[in-house]
Design an enzyme around this catalytic site. Sequence first.
Site, mmCIF file in Angstrom:
data_model
loop_
_atom_site.group_PDB
_atom_site.id
_atom_site.type_symbol
_atom_site.label_atom_id
_atom_site.label_comp_id
_atom_site.label_asym_id
_atom_site.label_seq_id
_atom_site.Cartn_x
_atom_site.Cartn_y
_atom_site.Cartn_z
ATOM 1 N N HIS A 61 0.753 -1.223 0.096
ATOM 2 C CA HIS A 61 0.085 -0.087 -0.115
ATOM 3 C C HIS A 61 0.978 0.913 0.063
ATOM 4 C CE1 HIS A 61 -3.198 2.806 0.806
ATOM 5 N NE2 HIS A 61 -2.519 3.430 2.712
ATOM 6 N N HIS A 85 3.893 6.730 5.023
ATOM 7 C CA HIS A 85 2.496 7.817 5.393
ATOM 8 C C HIS A 85 1.553 6.819 6.631
ATOM 9 C CE1 HIS A 85 -0.146 5.501 2.669
ATOM 10 N NE2 HIS A 85 -0.813 5.654 3.478
ATOM 11 N N GLU A 89 0.624 5.967 12.838
ATOM 12 C CA GLU A 89 -0.801 5.492 12.521
ATOM 13 C C GLU A 89 -0.928 3.702 13.567
ATOM 14 O OE1 GLU A 89 -3.470 7.642 12.578
ATOM 15 O OE2 GLU A 89 -4.794 6.412 13.010
ATOM 16 N N ASP A 90 -0.426 3.311 12.732
ATOM 17 C CA ASP A 90 -0.471 2.527 12.994
ATOM 18 C C ASP A 90 0.718 1.393 13.115
ATOM 19 O OD1 ASP A 90 -2.806 2.176 11.112
ATOM 20 O OD2 ASP A 90 -3.048 1.792 9.385
ATOM 21 N N ASP A 152 -3.264 8.093 -1.379
ATOM 22 C CA ASP A 152 -3.229 6.970 -0.036
ATOM 23 C C ASP A 152 -4.600 6.477 -0.878
ATOM 24 O OD1 ASP A 152 -3.235 6.152 2.372
ATOM 25 O OD2 ASP A 152 -4.716 7.211 3.553
ATOM 26 N N ASP A 272 -20.068 16.247 -25.794
ATOM 27 C CA ASP A 272 -19.039 15.898 -25.365
ATOM 28 C C ASP A 272 -18.248 14.450 -25.032
ATOM 29 O OD1 ASP A 272 -19.989 16.714 -23.126
ATOM 30 O OD2 ASP A 272 -18.804 17.801 -22.257
HETATM 31 MN MN MN Z 1 -2.537 4.278 3.517
#
Ligand code: MN
Length: 738
Positions: A61, A85, A89-90, A152, A272
Amino acid sequence: MQESDLKPDIETVIEGYRETVRKIACAFPPEESAKIMSAFECANRMHSTQKRKSGDPYICHPVAAAVIISDLGLDSDSIAAGLLHDCVEDTSSTYEDIQREFGKPVADLVDGVTKLGNIVYSSREEEQMEDLRKMFIAMAKDIRVIIIKLADRLHNIRTIEFQRPVKQSEICLETMEIYAPLAHRLGIHNIKEELEDRSLRILDPVGYSEIQSFLSGKEEVFSQFLERQVVRIKEKLDQSGIECEVRFRLKHVYSIYRKLYGQNLTFDEIYDICAARIIVGQIVDCYNVFGIIHDLYRPIPGRFKDYISTPKPNGYQSLHTVVIGGEGIPFEVQIRTEEMDKSAEFGIAAHWKYKGGLRGRQKEEAFAWVRQLLETQQDTDAEDFIKNMKVDLFADEVYVFTPRGDVINMPQGATPIDFAYAIHSEVGNRMTGAKVNGRMVGIDYVLKSGEIVDIITSKSSIGPKRDWMQIVKTTSAKSKIRQWFKKERREENYEHGKSTLDRELRVALIYDSFMLPEFLTPFLKQLGLPNLDELYICIGYGGMTASKIVSRAKEEIIRIRHAREQQEIKLPQQTKRKAIADTGVIVEGLDNCLVKFAKCCTPIPGDEIVGFITRGHGVSVHRKECANVRSSLGNQEEYDRWIATEWEMSERHNYNTAVKVVAKNRAGVLSDVVSALGNMKINVNELSVRENADGQSLFFMTISVTGKEQLDLVINRLKRGSGVIDVMRCLAGSETGR
Ligand code: MN
């Protein structure tokens, strides 16, 4: 090959990701390239035990996000941040860990992405969404944070099928409401379109597949048609000596969806769906090509748009026109230069991709532009546009949540009180405290974007406090608090104001003059008040002070009186008011009456005096500063018996007055005092002697003087006597020795 051979072991998979990152990194100078690689290794280590819902190792990811960021052409810090990133958080990594290893810029980017991830959305009304988007940007601080967040999200949407169905629609709705509009505002069209189409497929599978099958049914026809047009256009332009590149594309599903359902059109009415894009070298060629196209095909009137001379607010530039091809199929032609094309495709990211990033000053300017861009949607109306031009305000705003999840937009520095009043006046008026993110805070706490604010109210709250006016930041809260004091306490203010002002007016002896309509009406008008009640309320609430009103009124009354006297003097048969015989006192309206001088304050000429009509004992004359006068004037019944009185200065009489001498307690002091008075030819009528607690002698004397002037001479003379500590006049309320 057999199936089992196709499943590579985990090391091989990871090596594949490493290779992907290596390809990205090698485009940068060695130092930056090393940073990207070590960000990969770090993230790989931190996520090593985690798996995606798809079963893939988690690192797939961040790598996918890094690829998207790299395709957009962002700098190496953004790519490193993209790889890292999800670490804070994880995993067990902290901001400090990342700062230590990759520097503050990367750590700040990761931190920003993490914070944005913590904002919780649920479906809201459109205006709420607008505030949410703004909050998103205000919190991001650095535009790269938003781009990383978009990358992300894009990968999460690409792998959405591994989520539970409920979660799928939640994520897609949020994407439609927040991320796709942001991508649009940043001008990153590829990401915007992909986010929209993938989300639509989850949110309205039937609508999506209807359009999808229409497009694939026509694909053959459309692409053959467009290929023929490309050839035709290119041939014609070559003849004219214009170098160009011609591409074609089909409109993306969601924008067809919007036209079908939003504008209620049919497929046939969408002109269009097919579009040809002609990229030329210079601006002048754009207009030449435009002319040639209109020669070549039949244009549809009213569909020409010149976004070159007037770019869209997000900076988009191009010429658009719709023409009808040989087979009767309409198509849009977009004509633009290479540079316009890149900025149309990559939006804000084009600054990094083609301009070598942004530095220092240039960066600030670009961000100012971005802010403006974000503010001014291309389809805002004039009023919104002006509102949105206040870009500086935007940076000074905070966005906080109610416990229900509504966004409240407030100026920087706003407090829970401002918040409470922003919700409703009643919430503010009944507020007793506040919680931010579940914790109790002071009422002067400064709110920050993204915080959840819970106002604690109580039915029994006695209302706002006056010092809140100094704490609040918003003018609306301030005026609501002021309103409350004006309104809720009206009765109380009225009572308080009335008793204060009436008393002060009586003390100043102007109550009657003040209440005369010919005075009061213009006076209130001067103050800007509609009536006397409002003046009372205003004084009661503290808007004006009674003493200021009284002194202003007094000045005005005296001025009017003088002006009137001035006129009266000119009248020939002016009758001079006469003093009451042998008293030297003029009592207003009375030529002949019994006059006594009050024992409590023993007035003499030079003192301001006032008369009290006694019951059967004539007029008793007091000094205006006498304490008995003050207390009596506060009494409505007695008030009416006070009468204006003054000295007739031309006549000379002797008047008794009381004096107190404080002296050292030793022999001879009293005889010195008495002989000093004798030398000045002052009669002493009464004399008493006492001792005070400090062992000093007190002499209380009633002496006879012609007035204040003489008394002052006497007091000064006595003060110089040896052993004398102080000399003063006696007033009621002090020890008079009577
Ligand atoms: Mn992520």
